[in-house]
Design a protein around this motif. Structure first.
Motif, PDB file in Angstrom:
ATOM      1  N   HIS A   1       0.839  -1.218  -0.031  1.00  0.00           N
ATOM      2  CA  HIS A   1      -0.028  -0.011   0.162  1.00  0.00           C
ATOM      3  C   HIS A   1       1.007   1.295  -0.029  1.00  0.00           C
ATOM      4  O   HIS A   1       1.913   1.390   0.353  1.00  0.00           O
ATOM      5  N   VAL A   2       0.203   2.198  -0.717  1.00  0.00           N
ATOM      6  CA  VAL A   2       0.702   3.550  -0.677  1.00  0.00           C
ATOM      7  C   VAL A   2       0.288   4.841  -0.535  1.00  0.00           C
ATOM      8  O   VAL A   2      -1.116   4.780  -0.775  1.00  0.00           O
ATOM      9  N   LYS A   3       0.664   5.810   0.038  1.00  0.00           N
ATOM     10  CA  LYS A   3      -0.222   7.020   0.199  1.00  0.00           C
ATOM     11  C   LYS A   3       0.677   7.827  -0.925  1.00  0.00           C
ATOM     12  O   LYS A   3       1.682   8.197  -1.030  1.00  0.00           O
ATOM     13  N   LEU A   4      -0.363   8.777  -1.633  1.00  0.00           N
ATOM     14  CA  LEU A   4       0.108   9.405  -2.713  1.00  0.00           C
ATOM     15  C   LEU A   4      -0.602  11.027  -2.396  1.00  0.00           C
ATOM     16  O   LEU A   4      -1.844  10.979  -2.223  1.00  0.00           O
ATOM     17  N   ILE A   5       0.274  11.870  -2.564  1.00  0.00           N
ATOM     18  CA  ILE A   5      -0.275  13.256  -2.329  1.00  0.00           C
ATOM     19  C   ILE A   5      -0.066  13.911  -3.441  1.00  0.00           C
ATOM     20  O   ILE A   5       1.318  14.026  -3.946  1.00  0.00           O
ATOM     21  N   ALA A   6      -1.062  14.833  -4.156  1.00  0.00           N
ATOM     22  CA  ALA A   6      -0.568  15.431  -5.450  1.00  0.00           C
ATOM     23  C   ALA A   6      -0.669  16.962  -5.206  1.00  0.00           C
ATOM     24  O   ALA A   6      -1.896  17.366  -4.477  1.00  0.00           O
ATOM     25  N   ARG A   7      -0.153  17.504  -5.833  1.00  0.00           N
ATOM     26  CA  ARG A   7      -0.165  19.060  -6.098  1.00  0.00           C
ATOM     27  C   ARG A   7      -0.153  19.316  -7.449  1.00  0.00           C
ATOM     28  O   ARG A   7       0.583  18.740  -8.183  1.00  0.00           O
ATOM     29  N   SER A   8      -1.044  20.450  -7.737  1.00  0.00           N
ATOM     30  CA  SER A   8      -1.057  20.726  -9.411  1.00  0.00           C
ATOM     31  C   SER A   8      -1.074  22.192  -9.858  1.00  0.00           C
ATOM     32  O   SER A   8      -1.788  22.963  -9.192  1.00  0.00           O
ATOM     33  N   GLN A   9      -0.625  22.222 -10.978  1.00  0.00           N
ATOM     34  CA  GLN A   9      -0.570  23.684 -11.632  1.00  0.00           C
ATOM     35  C   GLN A   9      -1.319  23.625 -12.828  1.00  0.00           C
ATOM     36  O   GLN A   9      -1.481  24.271 -13.565  1.00  0.00           O
ATOM     37  N   VAL A  10      -2.017  22.496 -12.868  1.00  0.00           N
ATOM     38  CA  VAL A  10      -2.773  22.002 -14.143  1.00  0.00           C
ATOM     39  C   VAL A  10      -4.189  21.917 -14.036  1.00  0.00           C
ATOM     40  O   VAL A  10      -4.588  21.139 -13.292  1.00  0.00           O
ATOM     41  N   PRO A  11      -5.232  22.861 -14.733  1.00  0.00           N
ATOM     42  CA  PRO A  11      -6.538  22.776 -14.656  1.00  0.00           C
ATOM     43  C   PRO A  11      -6.965  21.255 -14.833  1.00  0.00           C
ATOM     44  O   PRO A  11      -6.450  20.671 -16.040  1.00  0.00           O
ATOM     45  N   ASN A  12      -7.923  20.774 -14.273  1.00  0.00           N
ATOM     46  CA  ASN A  12      -8.689  19.451 -14.476  1.00  0.00           C
ATOM     47  C   ASN A  12      -9.588  19.482 -15.732  1.00  0.00           C
ATOM     48  O   ASN A  12     -10.401  20.706 -15.860  1.00  0.00           O
ATOM     49  N   GLY A  13      -9.721  18.700 -16.619  1.00  0.00           N
ATOM     50  CA  GLY A  13     -10.866  18.666 -17.679  1.00  0.00           C
ATOM     51  C   GLY A  13     -10.655  19.739 -18.795  1.00  0.00           C
ATOM     52  O   GLY A  13     -11.627  20.224 -19.199  1.00  0.00           O
ATOM     53  N   ALA A  14      -9.495  20.452 -18.720  1.00  0.00           N
ATOM     54  CA  ALA A  14      -9.404  21.652 -19.710  1.00  0.00           C
ATOM     55  C   ALA A  14      -8.176  21.129 -21.060  1.00  0.00           C
ATOM     56  O   ALA A  14      -7.919  22.444 -21.274  1.00  0.00           O
ATOM     57  N   GLY A  15      -7.990  19.971 -21.149  1.00  0.00           N
ATOM     58  CA  GLY A  15      -7.375  19.901 -22.366  1.00  0.00           C
ATOM     59  C   GLY A  15      -5.706  19.914 -22.180  1.00  0.00           C
ATOM     60  O   GLY A  15      -5.038  19.841 -23.202  1.00  0.00           O
ATOM     61  N   LEU A  16      -5.259  20.179 -21.077  1.00  0.00           N
ATOM     62  CA  LEU A  16      -4.033  20.146 -21.025  1.00  0.00           C
ATOM     63  C   LEU A  16      -3.250  18.928 -20.423  1.00  0.00           C
ATOM     64  O   LEU A  16      -2.153  18.912 -20.171  1.00  0.00           O
ATOM     65  N   GLY A  17      -4.013  17.987 -20.466  1.00  0.00           N
ATOM     66  CA  GLY A  17      -3.303  16.555 -20.190  1.00  0.00           C
ATOM     67  C   GLY A  17      -2.968  16.360 -18.629  1.00  0.00           C
ATOM     68  O   GLY A  17      -2.250  15.825 -18.265  1.00  0.00           O
ATOM     69  N   SER A  18      -4.179  16.629 -17.677  1.00  0.00           N
ATOM     70  CA  SER A  18      -3.843  16.824 -16.512  1.00  0.00           C
ATOM     71  C   SER A  18      -3.863  15.255 -15.806  1.00  0.00           C
ATOM     72  O   SER A  18      -2.981  14.725 -14.942  1.00  0.00           O
ATOM     73  N   SER A  19      -4.754  14.394 -16.409  1.00  0.00           N
ATOM     74  CA  SER A  19      -4.813  13.202 -15.911  1.00  0.00           C
ATOM     75  C   SER A  19      -3.597  12.429 -16.504  1.00  0.00           C
ATOM     76  O   SER A  19      -3.018  11.522 -15.412  1.00  0.00           O
TER      77      SER A  19
END
Ligand code: MEV
Length: 310
Positions: free
Chosen positions: A83-101
């Motif tokens: 098991h792992v814990k993942l913590i994300a921080r983002s400069q990329v808007p979701n669902g906006a065409g910039l490949g966030s996923s």
């Protein structure tokens, strides 16, 4: 400046971070799903994921626990049930065409492989991230993951990637703030194709040619040619139903200030990319550097310094 720990960060011992850049597609979105080349570039907006060992699988985004089954299922190839814990921080808007996923899947995969001391093999990183993408998008071409992984400008076709040599190019990004799911847009375009098979096939061939010639124009720094191809590419995207009235209005409002403008990514809203005319900077949007190094080079080579937007 010292950052306050995010919720969930306190218990962990060994913590490994990895970043992956967002991307823009300059030519060929949607048509790449049907075998055309696409020209894409990594941009200087990043998602960073910090991984640590844990007693259960947990995914935090800015201190909020979220579901990320698609990522945990894919990275199981590396974690093998641990098991792992993942913590994300983002400069990329979701669902906006910039490949966030794609950037999120890739940053998670790299962080976890480093946590478990797995040798950094780009094809393994690509495959695992693609598996995460397949859970949510169905049948992705791979252009988003490949661009984020390898960086720079890439001429991508399913199972084929050519690096395009070019200096960094600045693009204007205007966010329509309309959010959508890539999979829905890909289905909409498939409906268009089923209703107009011959027309769609001709568009695939033209889009393929435009991506290849556009790549040559980028590497020869023929920016006006790139911009005029972007305008043609936008008319193709409008025809297949990937644009929206709001996008069309934004693009019209940019006329006289930019050389070329188009949707980037799946469309249905999301972001517009544009090349401003020399000496003119529209008052909307922000500029990004396109052609930055990809996640592979970034995390196993050159470090980045972080800044957060808004
Ligand atoms: C999404 O960024 C690009 C699309 O062409 C989908 C894909 O290539 O998987 C719309």
């Amino acid at each position: 400046m010292k950052r306050e720990p995010l919720k969930g960060e306190m218990m962990s011992e060994k913590m490994i971070s990895a970043s992956a850049p967002a991307k823009i597609i300059i030519f060929g979105e949607h048509f790449v799903v049907y075998g055309a080349h696409a020209l894409a570039a990594a941009i200087d907006r990043y998602i960073t994921v910090t991984a640590s060992h844990n007693t259960s699988d947990e995914f935090f985004v800015y201190g909020r626990l979220v579901r990320a089954d698609h990522i945990f299922n894919a990275i199981d190839r590396i974690t093998k049930g641990r098991h792992v814990k993942l913590i994300a921080r983002s400069q990329v808007p979701n669902g906006a065409g910039l490949g966030s996923s794609a950037a999120l899947s890739l940053a998670s995969t790299i962080a976890v492989s480093k946590l478990f001391n797995i040798k950094p093999d780009p094809s393994l990183l690509f495959e695992v991230s693609m598996n995460a993408e397949k859970y949510i998008h169905g049948n992705p071409s791979g252009v988003d993951v490949a661009t984020s992984l390898y960086g720079g400008f890439v001429l991508f076709k399913k199972d084929e990637l050519i690096k395009v040599s070019s200096p960094i190019i600045k693009f204007l990004i205007v966010d329509s703030r309309q959010r959508r799911k890539t999979g829905n847009l890909v289905s909409k375009v498939k409906n268009f194709m089923d209703r107009n098979p011959e027309l769609f096939n001709s568009l695939v061939n033209l889009a393929d040619l435009m991506a290849k010639e556009g790549a040559a124009a980028i590497s020869e720094e023929k920016i006006e040619q790139v911009a005029s191809y972007m305008n043609v590419s936008q008319s193709f995207l409008e025809l297949i139903g990937a644009s929206t009235p709001k996008i069309d209005t934004i693009i019209s409002s940019l006329k006289g200030k930019v050389l070329g403008a188009k949707i980037t990514g799946a469309g249905g809203g999301g972001c517009i990319i544009a090349i401003p005319m020399t000496g003119s900077m529209p008052k909307i949007g922000y500029t990004v550097n396109a052609g930055v190094v990809g996640a592979y080079q970034l995390n196993y080579g050159i470090p980045i310094s972080w800044h957060f937007d808004g």
